[in-house]
Design a protein around this motif. Structure first.
Motif, PDB file in Angstrom:
ATOM      1  N   GLY A  49      36.153  49.679  32.148  1.00 28.63           N
ATOM      2  CA  GLY A  49      37.033  49.561  32.578  1.00 28.63           C
ATOM      3  C   GLY A  49      36.283  49.543  34.045  1.00 28.63           C
ATOM      4  N   PHE A  50      35.621  50.061  34.307  1.00 36.65           N
ATOM      5  CA  PHE A  50      34.606  50.689  35.847  1.00 36.65           C
ATOM      6  C   PHE A  50      34.351  48.898  36.317  1.00 36.65           C
ATOM      7  N   LEU A  51      33.375  49.288  35.099  1.00 39.49           N
ATOM      8  CA  LEU A  51      32.331  47.672  34.695  1.00 39.49           C
ATOM      9  C   LEU A  51      32.970  46.985  35.211  1.00 39.49           C
ATOM     10  N   THR A  52      33.665  46.191  34.674  1.00 38.76           N
ATOM     11  CA  THR A  52      34.638  44.966  34.572  1.00 38.76           C
ATOM     12  C   THR A  52      35.150  44.763  35.845  1.00 38.76           C
ATOM     13  N   ALA A  53      35.648  45.747  36.272  1.00 35.10           N
ATOM     14  CA  ALA A  53      36.955  45.380  37.311  1.00 35.10           C
ATOM     15  C   ALA A  53      35.447  45.494  38.711  1.00 35.10           C
ATOM     16  N   ALA A  54      34.321  45.982  38.259  1.00 32.46           N
ATOM     17  CA  ALA A  54      33.831  46.407  39.853  1.00 32.46           C
ATOM     18  C   ALA A  54      32.813  45.136  39.724  1.00 32.46           C
ATOM     19  N   ALA A  55      32.230  44.648  38.573  1.00 33.31           N
ATOM     20  CA  ALA A  55      32.267  42.865  38.372  1.00 33.31           C
ATOM     21  C   ALA A  55      33.345  41.650  38.951  1.00 33.31           C
ATOM     22  N   THR A  56      34.678  42.386  38.803  1.00 30.98           N
ATOM     23  CA  THR A  56      35.420  41.522  39.048  1.00 30.98           C
ATOM     24  C   THR A  56      35.602  41.069  40.665  1.00 30.98           C
ATOM     25  N   VAL A  57      35.608  42.384  41.257  1.00 29.14           N
ATOM     26  CA  VAL A  57      35.338  42.674  42.829  1.00 29.14           C
ATOM     27  C   VAL A  57      34.203  41.726  43.325  1.00 29.14           C
ATOM     28  N   VAL A  58      33.662  41.603  42.992  1.00 34.13           N
ATOM     29  CA  VAL A  58      31.646  41.697  43.619  1.00 34.13           C
ATOM     30  C   VAL A  58      31.907  40.091  43.260  1.00 34.13           C
ATOM     31  N   THR A  59      32.422  39.573  41.860  1.00 35.78           N
ATOM     32  CA  THR A  59      32.523  38.138  42.164  1.00 35.78           C
ATOM     33  C   THR A  59      33.178  37.443  43.267  1.00 35.78           C
ATOM     34  N   SER A  60      34.628  38.026  42.609  1.00 33.30           N
ATOM     35  CA  SER A  60      36.076  37.164  43.775  1.00 33.30           C
ATOM     36  C   SER A  60      35.684  37.286  45.149  1.00 33.30           C
TER      37      SER A  60
END
Length: 86
Positions: free
Chosen positions: A55-66
């Motif tokens: 959950g956290f890793l996916t959310a962090a990757a989504t934030v950075v890429t967005s």
């Protein structure tokens, strides 16, 4: 988790505004950047699931890429407003 993601969002925004995108990413076409974003998020989902922090890793990757995509879009839009050919 929300506070950490918010800090990551603000930190990424500040970093990109000061340093800008790397040359390779800045010259990449927007559609390829979108595909790269999908690949990064899918990879983070897979790795996060294997490490049990999905959950956290996916959310962090989504934030950075967005943030990267938003910066890339804003730079193209500002060039378009100035009348440059895109």
């Amino acid at each position: 988790m929300f506070i950490a993601l918010l800090a990551l969002l603000i930190g990424c925004q500040i970093y990109l505004e000061k340093a800008g995108l790397p040359e390779r990413l800045a010259t990449m076409k927007f559609r390829y950047a979108l595909l790269l974003t999908l690949l990064v998020i899918a990879t983070s989902m897979f790795v996060g699931t294997c490490l049990e922090i999905g959950g956290f890793l996916t959310a962090a990757a989504t934030v950075v890429t967005s943030v990267v995509l938003a910066h890339k879009f804003r730079s193209k839009y500002s060039d378009m407003e100035r009348g440059k050919s895109i």
